[in-house]
Design an enzyme around this catalytic site. Structure first.
Site, mmCIF file in Angstrom:
data_model
loop_
_atom_site.group_PDB
_atom_site.id
_atom_site.type_symbol
_atom_site.label_atom_id
_atom_site.label_comp_id
_atom_site.label_asym_id
_atom_site.label_seq_id
_atom_site.Cartn_x
_atom_site.Cartn_y
_atom_site.Cartn_z
ATOM 1 N N LYS A 1 46.292 41.109 48.706
ATOM 2 C CA LYS A 1 47.399 40.372 49.321
ATOM 3 C C LYS A 1 47.434 40.639 50.823
ATOM 4 O O LYS A 1 47.511 39.710 51.627
ATOM 5 C CB LYS A 1 48.704 40.818 48.658
ATOM 6 C CG LYS A 1 49.823 39.825 48.760
ATOM 7 C CD LYS A 1 51.054 40.309 47.968
ATOM 8 C CE LYS A 1 50.902 40.085 46.477
ATOM 9 N NZ LYS A 1 51.882 40.847 45.689
ATOM 10 N N ARG B 1 56.082 44.466 48.843
ATOM 11 C CA ARG B 1 55.176 43.887 47.844
ATOM 12 C C ARG B 1 53.992 44.810 47.613
ATOM 13 O O ARG B 1 53.410 45.344 48.549
ATOM 14 C CB ARG B 1 54.657 42.535 48.344
ATOM 15 C CG ARG B 1 55.717 41.714 49.021
ATOM 16 C CD ARG B 1 55.150 40.489 49.754
ATOM 17 N NE ARG B 1 54.571 39.509 48.867
ATOM 18 C CZ ARG B 1 53.966 38.395 49.300
ATOM 19 N NH1 ARG B 1 53.831 38.163 50.612
ATOM 20 N NH2 ARG B 1 53.456 37.551 48.430
ATOM 21 N N GLY C 1 51.121 44.755 36.018
ATOM 22 C CA GLY C 1 51.298 46.160 35.672
ATOM 23 C C GLY C 1 51.763 46.935 36.883
ATOM 24 O O GLY C 1 52.292 48.034 36.770
ATOM 25 N N MET D 1 54.069 47.289 40.518
ATOM 26 C CA MET D 1 55.477 47.051 40.789
ATOM 27 C C MET D 1 55.741 45.592 41.151
ATOM 28 O O MET D 1 54.969 44.966 41.855
ATOM 29 C CB MET D 1 55.940 47.930 41.943
ATOM 30 C CG MET D 1 57.441 47.899 42.097
ATOM 31 S SD MET D 1 57.999 48.505 43.688
ATOM 32 C CE MET D 1 57.769 47.055 44.703
ATOM 33 N N ARG E 1 44.872 33.420 47.588
ATOM 34 C CA ARG E 1 43.762 34.157 46.971
ATOM 35 C C ARG E 1 42.889 33.141 46.243
ATOM 36 O O ARG E 1 43.335 32.029 45.957
ATOM 37 C CB ARG E 1 44.279 35.200 45.985
ATOM 38 C CG ARG E 1 45.092 34.588 44.859
ATOM 39 C CD ARG E 1 45.680 35.639 43.949
ATOM 40 N NE ARG E 1 46.786 35.047 43.197
ATOM 41 C CZ ARG E 1 47.675 35.734 42.513
ATOM 42 N NH1 ARG E 1 47.624 37.024 42.457
ATOM 43 N NH2 ARG E 1 48.626 35.120 41.855
ATOM 44 N N HIS F 1 27.208 41.281 10.648
ATOM 45 C CA HIS F 1 26.222 40.292 10.231
ATOM 46 C C HIS F 1 26.716 38.881 10.519
ATOM 47 O O HIS F 1 26.032 38.069 11.138
ATOM 48 C CB HIS F 1 25.918 40.463 8.735
ATOM 49 C CG HIS F 1 24.929 39.464 8.221
ATOM 50 N ND1 HIS F 1 25.315 38.267 7.671
ATOM 51 C CD2 HIS F 1 23.579 39.476 8.206
ATOM 52 C CE1 HIS F 1 24.228 37.594 7.314
ATOM 53 N NE2 HIS F 1 23.164 38.306 7.639
ATOM 54 N N SER G 1 7.188 42.489 22.954
ATOM 55 C CA SER G 1 8.522 41.915 22.992
ATOM 56 C C SER G 1 9.470 43.058 22.656
ATOM 57 O O SER G 1 9.337 43.680 21.604
ATOM 58 C CB SER G 1 8.637 40.785 21.978
ATOM 59 O OG SER G 1 9.967 40.330 21.940
ATOM 60 N N CYS H 1 13.677 40.200 23.071
ATOM 61 C CA CYS H 1 14.366 39.364 22.112
ATOM 62 C C CYS H 1 15.539 40.186 21.586
ATOM 63 O O CYS H 1 15.711 41.328 21.976
ATOM 64 C CB CYS H 1 13.435 38.914 20.996
ATOM 65 S SG CYS H 1 12.608 40.266 20.148
ATOM 66 N N TYR I 1 9.944 37.218 30.442
ATOM 67 C CA TYR I 1 10.917 36.275 29.887
ATOM 68 C C TYR I 1 12.000 37.016 29.105
ATOM 69 O O TYR I 1 11.825 38.176 28.734
ATOM 70 C CB TYR I 1 10.238 35.240 28.980
ATOM 71 C CG TYR I 1 9.678 35.804 27.692
ATOM 72 C CD1 TYR I 1 10.490 35.912 26.549
ATOM 73 C CD2 TYR I 1 8.359 36.224 27.604
ATOM 74 C CE1 TYR I 1 9.989 36.447 25.373
ATOM 75 C CE2 TYR I 1 7.848 36.757 26.431
ATOM 76 C CZ TYR I 1 8.670 36.863 25.315
ATOM 77 O OH TYR I 1 8.189 37.396 24.161
HETATM 78 P P1 ADP Z 1 53.178 38.853 42.871
HETATM 79 O O1 ADP Z 1 52.020 39.740 43.114
HETATM 80 O O2 ADP Z 1 53.865 39.119 41.602
HETATM 81 O O3 ADP Z 1 52.847 37.408 43.086
HETATM 82 P P2 ADP Z 1 54.434 38.753 45.462
HETATM 83 O O4 ADP Z 1 54.434 39.942 46.326
HETATM 84 O O5 ADP Z 1 53.493 37.686 45.799
HETATM 85 O O6 ADP Z 1 54.256 39.238 43.956
HETATM 86 O O7 ADP Z 1 55.902 38.192 45.459
HETATM 87 C C1 ADP Z 1 56.361 37.260 44.542
HETATM 88 C C2 ADP Z 1 57.133 36.176 45.231
HETATM 89 O O8 ADP Z 1 58.168 36.724 46.035
HETATM 90 C C3 ADP Z 1 56.333 35.346 46.205
HETATM 91 O O9 ADP Z 1 55.653 34.318 45.602
HETATM 92 C C4 ADP Z 1 57.405 34.775 47.088
HETATM 93 O O10 ADP Z 1 57.930 33.630 46.499
HETATM 94 C C5 ADP Z 1 58.412 35.886 47.129
HETATM 95 N N1 ADP Z 1 58.269 36.608 48.387
HETATM 96 C C6 ADP Z 1 57.530 37.702 48.652
HETATM 97 N N2 ADP Z 1 57.638 38.062 49.942
HETATM 98 C C7 ADP Z 1 58.485 37.167 50.503
HETATM 99 C C8 ADP Z 1 59.002 36.998 51.829
HETATM 100 N N3 ADP Z 1 58.660 37.815 52.826
HETATM 101 N N4 ADP Z 1 59.844 35.969 52.043
HETATM 102 C C9 ADP Z 1 60.182 35.143 51.033
HETATM 103 N N5 ADP Z 1 59.745 35.245 49.786
HETATM 104 C C10 ADP Z 1 58.890 36.245 49.516
HETATM 105 MG MG MG Z 2 52.298 36.487 44.560
#
Ligand code: ADP
Ligand code: MG
Ligand code: MG
Length: 893
Positions: A30, A100, A109, A111, A356, A472, A781, A848, A868
């Site tokens: 990210k 984030r 998994g 946060m 991404r 099998h 083989s 094979c 091969y």
């Molecule tokens: P995930 O990995 O679960 O996608 P993100 O970090 O991308 O988590 O956050 C999920 C959502 O939170 C984003 O798609 C966006 O809509 C919102 N978000 C995150 N950061 C911001 C921000 N700075 N301003 C507004 N919305 C945000």
């Molecule tokens: Mg996201």
């Protein structure tokens, strides 16, 4: 001093300056792409990334931060303040941020994101004043308390949701949007009381305490149980760590000109080159995915196709949409791949929050790769490198119509891909009988054995209650290209009553079921399927793959139909034609049993004479399909007892054919019993003790080859393969038998053809002695199924019971019968290849067995310089693509 914080946005790009802007390893996926987008001038809210290195150090130092981090984070906040003109914690015009997580690869998994951080009892008033929207301010504050309590403080979020529900109910509302500023404000008070009650302390009002709490929670989530489980399942190392991204908030919930959404630059399901996505007006963050409100379509075309009323973004916000479309183009050109994007519109202004490379179906992966190469965005070779060979599997078989309803009965293992429907049958005989009547059947067995093969062939699909991915049923079904669900523990088979019991329901023989070998699902009734598309993009990608591939690709095939399928899929010969399957044919099994149970050579020869014309016909049909290509035929290999008669009826049939008593046959059968048949009287040991068996087979091969050469003018190239050789002398003896048969046939027919005699390398001793063995054998083989079994000393028929624990505990990274144990078994292959070539530089080397269709194993074959690989017919395209990727990988070193 190590730098742990990298700023982005507002014209500052520390990552770019340091030359690590796109480095996902350090900035996380990210963070790297936020930095990247900011650097190419896209509208990204300013922020900073704390590196994954900090996470690793945090754990190394007993979950503490270095002194220096304080100042770095403070500088990061100052950067955001500078760009936005707002101040963190300022009561009059507060800066709010999101916190984030972001590992190298996207990782559920970890946060969840905390939004609106920086709000407290004072700043909420400032936000209300500066935005002129008290409702928005209090809505944001209650969201923040709810999220923070959940993901940072770890409090019970159900209580918060309940409080919201009660508040709405009391006010007589159904939608969140009906709540007023006062309603939200009242809810905030309740939320704070909940925090006090559950946490024993008031909700943190100090914005710095809030920030460090969230940062700690992100790093802490790296070692959370669910993150560990995910890493284990996906082979992600524990020392990668996660980055933390702190970023200025932008608001999609500031009224009707604000929105939030997710989008793909191409359709991730079909690959179609059309924007695809959803958005919500006046919403924040994950409202779109959370399903609180039904999102609207991004494009007009998609909305019309779905017959939906609410306006698409293209229609509702045409200018912002045009801006977004421009960003899509820039991103695709920049990252040279289909992008998965998150964005927010704040009062008409577009902000990019994430991009991404998007996940996609196999079908979309293929189309996108071919389209992008055709568009000139990537090269043909990159297109070849981008498609996961294993995913092609899904495309080569019929699949369930995704739109069709399903009545799922249970789920087993996805043992062999493809979907099929048919009547339930419980035994191979009925499967064959009904198939001849033109009925589609699904063979349902507790587990299958070699005797079921004709029934498996006759069935459209196979379902077993027991057995794993290398049982099998699974192996044979994959070889035949039959869909198979194995190990469906939820079903019980009552043979007597001819019932299939599952989840309290009982289905009779003759009832229709559908199985999906790609997912393991078992469904009641017929679910319509869609046929694979082998021309078009698939064909194009295969042509490109063949241009770069060095390894030849052959097929393991033993019927003319298999050969035909294999050739259509691009096989360049047969790498393994197992002759024993031919012996199980109902018309021959009696003669086979007569041969096995005969006490004298004369008795055996009588039976073999009956089999000769049948074998000749088999090989003729195969040679016709494979005209002009090499065909490796393995002489009889399995332990004889596999062919023994079972009930009295079968003994009587053999007794009559052989003209001997049933008692005599039974005694003889008892003599053939072995304690450990896998290491017993099998392979070339059969040929050594009963040379007449191999003599008959060799004769059949040469007579067939000459007949085909005479008919078609194109001689096949038989490669006669002697199985389970451990010593040079064995091969010498067997080669003499084959050569003598060849000479006899050539003298008889007055013409010769080219042929080779070689061996399978499937015992460690054979690998070690390969130098000597190559004095006799013209090709090797690698029979990696047996070689794995004999090297590790694990019986592949019994491995199912414990191999899963071995993989779970990391003893083997993958099931060594599925993906070659390169480290161990691989050494024997390398060594045999070297020693064989030292003796005979042009010794032909192939592989094979199951591994021949496994991309990782194919990569090893490329590195080892084999000539091969041979895979089951349906895996031939996978092998072609994997071989091409292996060649590209070798070239780039
Ligand atoms: P995930 O990995 O679960 O996608 P993100 O970090 O991308 O988590 O956050 C999920 C959502 O939170 C984003 O798609 C966006 O809509 C919102 N978000 C995150 N950061 C911001 C921000 N700075 N301003 C507004 N919305 C945000
Ligand atoms: Mg996201
Ligand atoms: Mg999330």
């Amino acid at each position: 001093m190590t730098k742990y914080v990298y700023r982005f946005g507002g014209g500052v790009n520390d990552g770019e300056v340091a030359g690590i802007g796109g480095d996902k390893n350090l900035l996380g996926g990210k963070g790297a792409n936020l930095d990247g987008m900011a650097a190419i001038g896209l509208p990204v809210p300013p922020g900073f990334t704390i590196t994954t290195e900090m996470c690793t150090r945090y754990y190394a130092d007993g979950e503490t931060y270095p002194e220096s981090l304080n100042a770095e984070v403070a500088a990061g906040i100052a950067h955001i303040e500078g760009v936005t003109g707002k101040r963190f914690g300022n009561a009059a015009d507060p800066l709010l941020v999101s916190v984030r997580s972001g590992a190298r690869v996207s990782m559920p998994g970890m946060m969840d994101t905390v939004l609106n951080l920086g709000l407290n009892d004072e700043t909420v008033e400032g936000l209300a004043a500066t935005s002129g929207d008290a409702r928005f301010a209090w809505d944001s504050y209650r969201r923040f308390i709810q999220m923070y309590s959940d993901v940072v403080l770890g409090l019970d979020h159900a209580a918060f949701e309940e409080a919201l529900e009660v508040a709405k109910e009391d006010a007589g509302f159904t939608l969140d949007t009906e709540m007023s500023a006062n309603d939200w404000q009242a809810l905030v008070a309740e939320y704070k009381a909940l925090v006090q009650k559950q946490w024993g302390k008031p909700f943190p009002q100090d914005v710095h305490e809030q920030l460090w709490g969230a940062i700690g929670a992100v790093f802490g989530s790296w070692q959370a149980e669910r993150a560990k489980v995910y890493r284990r399942l996906n082979g992600i190392p524990g020392d990668w760590g996660t980055a933390v991204n702190v970023q200025a908030m932008v608001f999609g919930n500031m009224g009707e000109t604000s929105a939030t959404g997710v989008a793909f630059t191409r359709d991730p399901a079909t690959g179609e080159n059309a924007y695809y996505g959803e958005y919500l007006i006046n919403a924040q963050g994950e409202d779109v995915v959370a399903g609180i409100r039904t999102p609207q379509y991004l494009t007009k075309a998609a909305r019309e196709r779905a017959g939906a009323k609410p306006l698409s973004m293209e229609e509702a916000m045409p200018e912002t949409y045009a801006e977004l479309a421009r960003v899509f183009q820039i991103l695709e050109t920049h990252y040279r791949d289909m992008q998965d994007i998150e964005f927010t519109v704040q009062q008409g202004k577009l902000w990019m929050l994430q991009t991404r490379s998007g996940k996609r179906t196999a079908k979309a992966a293929l189309k996108i790769a071919v389209d992008m190469a055709t568009e000139g965005l990537i090269s043909e070779e990159e297109a070849v490198a981008r498609v996961d060979p294993a995913a092609l599997d899904q495309l080569l078989h019929p699949t369930l119509d995704p739109k069709a309803p399903r009545d799922v009965l249970t789920k087993g293992l996805p043992a062999s891909p493809g979907a099929a429907s048919g009547q339930i049958v419980f035994d191979a005989e009925n499967a064959e009988r009904l198939n001849e009547l033109g009925e589609a059947v699904i063979l349902v067995r507790i587990e299958t054995s070699p005797e079921d093969i004709h029934g498996m062939h006759a069935a459209k699909g196979i379902l077993t209650a027991r057995g794993g991915m290398t049982s099998h049923a699974a192996v044979v079904a994959r070889g035949m290209g039959r869909p198979c669900v194995s190990g469906a523990g939820g079903i019980a088979i009552d043979m007597e009553a001819q019932l299939l019991k599952v989840g309290g329901r009982a289905l009779k023989a003759g009832d229709i079921i559908t199985i999906d070998g790609g997912t393991g699902e078992v469904m009641a009734g017929e679910v319509p399927t869609v046929q694979p598309e082998l021309a078009g993009d698939f064909g194009t990608l295969m042509i490109w793959a063949d241009k770069v591939r060095r390894l030849k690709v052959r097929a393991n095939a033993e019927t003319p139909l298999d050969c035909k399928t294999a050739r259509e899929f691009g096989a360049e010969g047969v790498g393994l034609c197992r002759t024993e399957h031919m012996f199980f044919d109902a018309a021959r099994i009696t003669a086979v049993r007569q041969m096995i149970l005969a006490e004298t050579e004369k008795g055996r020869r009588e039976a073999l004479a009956k089999l000769l014309p049948e074998q000749r016909a088999d090989f003729t049909a195969i040679f016709i399909e494979m005209a002009g290509l090499p065909v490796t035929i393995r002489l009889l290999d399995p332990p004889l007892h596999e062919f023994l008669p079972h009930g009295d009826g079968e003994f009587a049939e053999v007794a009559e054919a052989a003209g001997v008593s049933i008692e005599l046959l039974k005694r003889r059968a008892a003599e053939l019993h072995e304690f450990n048949p896998m290491l017993g009287h099998r392979g070339c040991r059969l040929g050594v003790t009963y040379p007449e068996i191999y003599e008959m087979q060799a004769r059949a091969i040469f007579e067939a080859a000459i007949a085909v050469a005479e008919q078609s003018g194109e001689a096949p190239i038989p490669e006669v393969m002697i199985p389970l050789v451990a010593t040079k002398r064995e091969l010498e003896l067997m080669k003499a038998v084959v050569d003598a048969a060849a000479q006899a046939v050539f003298a008889d027919k007055g013409r010769t053809i080219d042929y080779l005699v070689g061996t399978m390398i499937e015992l460690p001793r054979a690998a070690l002695m390969a130098g000597e063995i190559a004095e006799v054998g013209a090709f090797f083989s690698f029979g990696t199924n047996d070689l794995t079994q004999t090297t590790i000393g694990i019986s592949r028929d019994d491995a199912g019971r414990f191999l899963t624990s071995y993989v779970d505990k990391g003893i083997f990274a993958r099931d060594p019968f599925v993906s070659l144990d390169v480290e161990g078994v691989g050494q024997l292959i390398q060594l045999a290849a070297e020693r064989g070539r030292a003796t005979r530089p042009d010794v032909k080397l192939g592989i094979c067995g199951e591994h021949g269709g496994d991309p990782a194993s194919i990569d090893f074959c490329e590195k080892t310089g084999l000539d091969y690989v041979s895979a089951s017919p349906y895996r031939v395209p996978i092998a072609r693509l994997a071989a091409a990727q292996a060649a590209l990988a070798a070239r780039s070193k």
